[in-house]
Enzyme design. Structure first.
Site, PDB file in Angstrom:
ATOM      1  N   GLU A  63      13.507   2.891 -10.634  1.00  0.00           N
ATOM      2  CA  GLU A  63      12.303   2.679  -9.814  1.00  0.00           C
ATOM      3  C   GLU A  63      12.681   2.365  -8.371  1.00  0.00           C
ATOM      4  O   GLU A  63      12.037   2.834  -7.431  1.00  0.00           O
ATOM      5  CB  GLU A  63      11.456   1.554 -10.413  1.00  0.00           C
ATOM      6  CG  GLU A  63      10.096   1.422  -9.786  1.00  0.00           C
ATOM      7  CD  GLU A  63       9.221   2.646  -9.972  1.00  0.00           C
ATOM      8  OE1 GLU A  63       8.760   3.198  -8.939  1.00  0.00           O
ATOM      9  OE2 GLU A  63       8.983   3.056 -11.111  1.00  0.00           O
ATOM     10  N   GLU A  70      11.215   8.168  -1.975  1.00  0.00           N
ATOM     11  CA  GLU A  70       9.859   8.376  -1.446  1.00  0.00           C
ATOM     12  C   GLU A  70       9.755   7.924   0.004  1.00  0.00           C
ATOM     13  O   GLU A  70       9.169   8.627   0.837  1.00  0.00           O
ATOM     14  CB  GLU A  70       8.840   7.638  -2.309  1.00  0.00           C
ATOM     15  CG  GLU A  70       8.602   8.312  -3.641  1.00  0.00           C
ATOM     16  CD  GLU A  70       7.539   7.606  -4.471  1.00  0.00           C
ATOM     17  OE1 GLU A  70       7.045   6.528  -4.060  1.00  0.00           O
ATOM     18  OE2 GLU A  70       7.199   8.147  -5.535  1.00  0.00           O
TER      19      GLU A  70
END
Length: 154
Positions: A63, A70
């Site tokens: 994550e 991102e």
């Protein structure tokens, strides 16, 4: 030595940044609940704990890497780019793969219908325990979703 210690500070700042991400907070809450249930209701061996802890680390790390990719992609271009979309999708897919396998590992470690009955009895026999569990779930939900609501208003 100072440079070495600065590296830890940067890494800690990265972890704090990850806490700003809802999905990271979801995974962190899952780690807390699974750890609590494992400690309270199961007698895991050292090897089982090692597998569980490595699973936690893998999902949280995936994550964190996804968040990093991102953010980098968002910095590179605000415009629609098929390559950037694919990159972000692959990073998110990596987290999904880890999460699916984490569930499978959880099933392998914890699936025991007799134990499920004992867990249910633990909460039903003392309603206050059930209330505490409900309160913990509410606190976790606030931890996961409140920062998003505050961001939307800010």
């Amino acid at each position: 030595m100072r440079k070495f210690l600065k590296g830890f500070a940067y890494a800690a700042a990265g972890i704090v940044h990850c806490l700003n991400e809802r999905n990271f907070r979801v995974h962190l809450c899952a780690v807390c609940f699974v750890s609590w249930f494992a400690l309270k209701f199961y007698e895991l061996s050292r090897a089982e704990w090692a597998v569980l802890l490595l699973t936690f680390a893998a999902v949280l790390s995936a994550e964190a890497v996804n968040t990093s990719i991102e953010r980098l992609c968002d910095r590179v271009s605000k415009e629609h780019s098929e390559l950037i979309r694919r990159s972000k999708d692959c990073a998110a897919g990596a987290v999904l793969i880890f999460a699916i396998f984490a569930v499978v590992i959880g099933i392998v470690l914890f699936w025991d219908t007799e134990r499920f009955a004992a867990v249910g009895e633990y909460f039903v026999s003392a309603p206050l325990r059930f209330l505490w569990l409900g309160l913990a779930v509410i606190v976790a939900a606030v931890f996961v979703f409140l920062p998003e609501r505050l961001k939307d208003k800010g």
